[in-house]
Design an enzyme around this catalytic site. Structure first.
Site, PDB file in Angstrom:
ATOM      1  N   TYR A  10       0.833  -1.219   0.000  1.00  0.00           N
ATOM      2  CA  TYR A  10       0.000   0.000   0.000  1.00  0.00           C
ATOM      3  C   TYR A  10       0.861   1.260   0.000  1.00  0.00           C
ATOM      4  O   TYR A  10       0.665   2.164  -0.805  1.00  0.00           O
ATOM      5  CB  TYR A  10      -0.960  -0.018   1.205  1.00  0.00           C
ATOM      6  N   VAL A  11       1.852   1.294   0.880  1.00  0.00           N
ATOM      7  CA  VAL A  11       2.674   2.502   0.990  1.00  0.00           C
ATOM      8  C   VAL A  11       3.579   2.648  -0.234  1.00  0.00           C
ATOM      9  O   VAL A  11       3.623   3.703  -0.880  1.00  0.00           O
ATOM     10  CB  VAL A  11       3.518   2.454   2.293  1.00  0.00           C
ATOM     11  N   LYS A  35       3.464  -8.664  -8.195  1.00  0.00           N
ATOM     12  CA  LYS A  35       3.266  -7.209  -8.049  1.00  0.00           C
ATOM     13  C   LYS A  35       4.039  -6.468  -9.142  1.00  0.00           C
ATOM     14  O   LYS A  35       3.561  -5.493  -9.705  1.00  0.00           O
ATOM     15  CB  LYS A  35       3.726  -6.734  -6.666  1.00  0.00           C
ATOM     16  N   LYS A 210       5.474   7.984  15.263  1.00  0.00           N
ATOM     17  CA  LYS A 210       4.551   7.214  14.414  1.00  0.00           C
ATOM     18  C   LYS A 210       3.660   6.306  15.274  1.00  0.00           C
ATOM     19  O   LYS A 210       2.453   6.235  15.082  1.00  0.00           O
ATOM     20  CB  LYS A 210       5.349   6.400  13.387  1.00  0.00           C
ATOM     21  N   ASN A 225     -16.259   4.801  20.886  1.00  0.00           N
ATOM     22  CA  ASN A 225     -17.055   3.570  20.921  1.00  0.00           C
ATOM     23  C   ASN A 225     -17.525   3.234  22.340  1.00  0.00           C
ATOM     24  O   ASN A 225     -18.667   2.803  22.534  1.00  0.00           O
ATOM     25  CB  ASN A 225     -16.260   2.407  20.324  1.00  0.00           C
ATOM     26  N   TYR A 257      -4.264  19.301  27.544  1.00  0.00           N
ATOM     27  CA  TYR A 257      -4.165  18.013  28.248  1.00  0.00           C
ATOM     28  C   TYR A 257      -3.279  16.991  27.533  1.00  0.00           C
ATOM     29  O   TYR A 257      -3.367  15.801  27.823  1.00  0.00           O
ATOM     30  CB  TYR A 257      -5.554  17.388  28.482  1.00  0.00           C
ATOM     31  N   CYS A 268     -13.003  17.424  39.989  1.00  0.00           N
ATOM     32  CA  CYS A 268     -13.914  16.954  38.935  1.00  0.00           C
ATOM     33  C   CYS A 268     -13.504  15.640  38.273  1.00  0.00           C
ATOM     34  O   CYS A 268     -14.272  14.685  38.245  1.00  0.00           O
ATOM     35  CB  CYS A 268     -14.068  18.032  37.866  1.00  0.00           C
ATOM     36  N   LYS A 324      -3.471  21.898  40.806  1.00  0.00           N
ATOM     37  CA  LYS A 324      -2.752  22.525  39.691  1.00  0.00           C
ATOM     38  C   LYS A 324      -2.327  23.941  40.088  1.00  0.00           C
ATOM     39  O   LYS A 324      -2.922  24.536  41.005  1.00  0.00           O
ATOM     40  CB  LYS A 324      -3.548  22.520  38.383  1.00  0.00           C
TER      41      LYS A 324
HETATM   42  N1  LIG Z   1      -0.815   0.417   5.029  1.00  0.00           N
HETATM   43  C1  LIG Z   1      -0.848   1.626   5.526  1.00  0.00           C
HETATM   44  O1  LIG Z   1      -1.853   2.345   5.457  1.00  0.00           O
HETATM   45  C2  LIG Z   1       0.356   2.195   6.230  1.00  0.00           C
HETATM   46  C3  LIG Z   1       0.368   3.532   6.604  1.00  0.00           C
HETATM   47  C4  LIG Z   1       1.499   4.055   7.223  1.00  0.00           C
HETATM   48  C5  LIG Z   1       2.578   3.231   7.486  1.00  0.00           C
HETATM   49  N2  LIG Z   1       2.532   1.914   7.129  1.00  0.00           N
HETATM   50  C6  LIG Z   1       3.720   1.105   7.374  1.00  0.00           C
HETATM   51  O2  LIG Z   1       4.420   0.982   6.147  1.00  0.00           O
HETATM   52  C7  LIG Z   1       4.996  -0.311   6.016  1.00  0.00           C
HETATM   53  C8  LIG Z   1       4.469  -0.988   4.771  1.00  0.00           C
HETATM   54  O3  LIG Z   1       3.074  -1.172   4.915  1.00  0.00           O
HETATM   55  P1  LIG Z   1       2.185  -1.740   3.728  1.00  0.00           P
HETATM   56  O4  LIG Z   1       0.800  -1.795   4.234  1.00  0.00           O
HETATM   57  O5  LIG Z   1       2.488  -1.021   2.472  1.00  0.00           O
HETATM   58  O6  LIG Z   1       2.784  -3.250   3.643  1.00  0.00           O
HETATM   59  P2  LIG Z   1       2.407  -4.399   2.633  1.00  0.00           P
HETATM   60  O7  LIG Z   1       2.436  -5.667   3.417  1.00  0.00           O
HETATM   61  O8  LIG Z   1       1.187  -4.050   1.868  1.00  0.00           O
HETATM   62  O9  LIG Z   1       3.616  -4.390   1.610  1.00  0.00           O
HETATM   63  C9  LIG Z   1       4.925  -4.721   1.959  1.00  0.00           C
HETATM   64  C10 LIG Z   1       5.637  -5.171   0.682  1.00  0.00           C
HETATM   65  O10 LIG Z   1       7.017  -5.373   0.983  1.00  0.00           O
HETATM   66  C11 LIG Z   1       7.470  -6.446   0.165  1.00  0.00           C
HETATM   67  N3  LIG Z   1       8.752  -6.955   0.658  1.00  0.00           N
HETATM   68  C12 LIG Z   1       9.016  -7.747   1.725  1.00  0.00           C
HETATM   69  N4  LIG Z   1      10.343  -8.005   1.805  1.00  0.00           N
HETATM   70  C13 LIG Z   1      10.940  -7.324   0.787  1.00  0.00           C
HETATM   71  C14 LIG Z   1      12.287  -7.184   0.355  1.00  0.00           C
HETATM   72  N5  LIG Z   1      13.308  -7.790   0.996  1.00  0.00           N
HETATM   73  N6  LIG Z   1      12.521  -6.429  -0.728  1.00  0.00           N
HETATM   74  C15 LIG Z   1      11.508  -5.820  -1.383  1.00  0.00           C
HETATM   75  N7  LIG Z   1      10.208  -5.916  -1.009  1.00  0.00           N
HETATM   76  C16 LIG Z   1       9.932  -6.673   0.041  1.00  0.00           C
HETATM   77  C17 LIG Z   1       6.317  -7.426   0.231  1.00  0.00           C
HETATM   78  O11 LIG Z   1       6.374  -8.393  -0.823  1.00  0.00           O
HETATM   79  C18 LIG Z   1       5.116  -6.485   0.099  1.00  0.00           C
HETATM   80  O12 LIG Z   1       4.751  -6.287  -1.249  1.00  0.00           O
HETATM   81  C19 LIG Z   1       4.678  -1.034   7.325  1.00  0.00           C
HETATM   82  O13 LIG Z   1       5.742  -0.868   8.228  1.00  0.00           O
HETATM   83  C20 LIG Z   1       3.440  -0.323   7.822  1.00  0.00           C
HETATM   84  O14 LIG Z   1       3.331  -0.423   9.234  1.00  0.00           O
HETATM   85  C21 LIG Z   1       1.458   1.404   6.490  1.00  0.00           C
END
Ligand SMILES: NC(=O)c1ccc[n+]([C@@H]2O[C@H](COP(=O)([O-])OP(=O)(O)OC[C@H]3O[C@@H](n4cnc5c(N)ncnc54)[C@H](O)[C@@H]3O)[C@@H](O)[C@H]2O)c1
Length: 438
Positions: A10-11, A35, A210, A225, A257, A268, A324
């Protein structure tokens, strides 16, 4: 710029698409060949709004390529963004196997590269990972030094699945944790145009920030919730309540806060939390987060108590007693609770609080202090100087210029200060100053 992106989830995939769109040359790296095939074919490897159209443009513009070879990607780029997954291990710890494997591959590639390559870790990493794990590993394997032969830094990623392209273009903040100027300038060139603040900080603060953001988001959701569960049991419209809560931008949706300090107290918050959790119990509603607040607050007080007892000293001076700064309300003041415990352990206390005048305390405030600190009259001192001079240990629980100045003027080198207010002038104070948890 020439950029390589490791990990096309995703990232990584969204970053690749947006950076290519913005005119950069990007090589994407992933161990998952499917991919890479999708990206080459102009298809998106992740389901995200806008990615189908963007990936078609990316494939046709000629600025994107993919490979499984880290060495090739490092050679063909000036900067690498690392976006591999960091999931949970079975015991809850962070599974760093992917990032460790990748760090070794990057180090091998850097070893062969004459120019100093920049590596930006964008995966979420537990604090200390870059400096204590990845840097030593990469220095040992490459034979080069961070800050000389290559540059490491950490830039937390804030995009959210579902709106990731919009979030890429309008992040809340750009944060770069770095020990050297060069990688920061490279990232400023890459992301400095975005409509948000660009902040440089330490690597550890960026890593921790983070987690703190995600924990805060989870806390907010759970708060809403739990409130909804209780509202439902009470026949109140939870949406109406939360909408009203969010309209208060002064105390609720604001930095109010959110500064670390001593335990909360006063007339309170503790009583209203107790009433809320009791109400929940009566209606068979589980609110573990709300019910956990007072025990956590008590834990904060216990840390202060343990630190004070560990000094082995008996003469303890309190600067501040009310709940305080700027009030004489002693009801449920955590400083009163702390004083009560210390007296129970045989400590000799003296107290300075300019707002607290025994003769003027009335009503519930007076009966509270008479019950909890019946000998308060003998402890209260009219001036801060005599409290400082007669104590081996000082508990500073109130803020203000005059307090800070008095501590700087009257403290001795043999004294110990437990700082509950985050003193701004620690270095000007002769005593040993120890923060509660800072
Ligand atoms: N998904 C989110 O919305 C989001 C937001 C902010 C931060 N993050 C952080 O970003 C990071 C990635 O998240 P994501 O959701 O994109 O992960 P993901 O699991 O969707 O993708 C990770 C990718 O890394 C690849 N990978 C693994 N080992 C590798 C290597 N040695 N060389 C090249 N590619 C390799 C995997 O095949 C996979 O395609 C995580 O640490 C996550 O916590 C994610």
């Amino acid at each position: 710029m020439r950029i390589s992106i490791f990990g096309l989830g995703y990232v990584g995939a969204v970053s690749l698409a947006c950076l290519v769109r913005d005119g950069h040359e990007v090589v994407g790296v992933d161990i998952d060949a499917s991919k890479l095939e999708l990206i080459t074919a102009g298809k998106t490897p992740v389901v995200e709004e806008g990615m189908v159209e963007l990936m078609e443009q990316v494939a046709s513009c000629g600025r994107a390529s993919v490979t499984t070879q880290a060495r090739q990607a490092v050679r063909e780029s000036d900067i690498s963004l690392v976006c591999v997954g960091t999931p949970s291990a079975a015991n809850g710890s962070q599974d760093q196997s992917a990032i460790l494997r990748l760090a070794e591959e990057l180090a091998d590639a850097i070893c062969d590269k004459p120019q100093a390559h920049v590596v930006v870790f964008r995966s979420t990493l537990v604090p200390g990972t870059v400096e204590e794990v990845l840097r030593p590993l990469m220095e040992a394997k490459s034979g080069k030094k961070d800050g000389e032969g290559f540059h490491l830094c950490f830039q937390p990623e804030f995009l959210r699945e579902g709106s990731s392209i919009r979030d890429y273009d309008k992040p809340p903040l750009t944060v770069v944790g770095a020990n050297h100027g060069y990688p920061v300038e490279q990232l400023r060139a890459l992301f400095g145009h975005l409509p948000c603040k660009f902040v440089q900080t330490s690597v550890r603060a960026a890593e921790m920030m983070k987690y703190t953001c995600n924990n805060f988001h989870a806390l907010k959701i759970t708060f809403a919730n739990e409130t909804a569960r209780l509202c439902d049991a009470l026949g109140v419209d939870a949406f109406e309540v939360m909408d009203l809560v969010c309209q208060d931008k002064q105390l609720n949706i604001s930095p109010a806060y959110l500064r670390p300090g001593f335990a909360f107290g006063g007339s309170c918050l503790p009583k209203d939390l107790r009433a809320t959790t009791y109400l929940a119990k009566v209606h068979d509603v589980d609110v573990p987060m709300l019910a956990g607040i007072l025990p956590s607050n008590r834990n904060h007080l216990d840390i202060a108590l343990h630190k004070l007892l560990a000094t082995g000293k008996r003469r303890i001076g309190f600067v501040g007693l009310s709940f305080k700064t700027g009030t004489d309300d002693l009801r449920e003041s955590p400083l009163v609770a702390l004083a009560e415990q210390l007296i129970g352990k045989g400590m000799l206390l003296s107290v300075f609080d300019p707002e607290v005048h025994l003769a003027r305390l009335l009503g519930a405030n007076r009966s509270f202090i008479e019950k909890h600190l019946p000998h308060i009259g003998g402890m209260l001192q009219a001036d801060i100087q005599s409290v400082i001079e007669s104590s081996d240990v000082l508990v500073v629980g109130m803020s203000g210029g005059p307090v800070f100045e008095s501590l700087a003027t009257h403290c001795r080198t043999d004294q110990y200060i437990l700082d509950l207010v985050h003193l701004p002038n620690r270095s000007a104070i002769a005593a040993k100053v120890v923060g509660l948890c800072w």
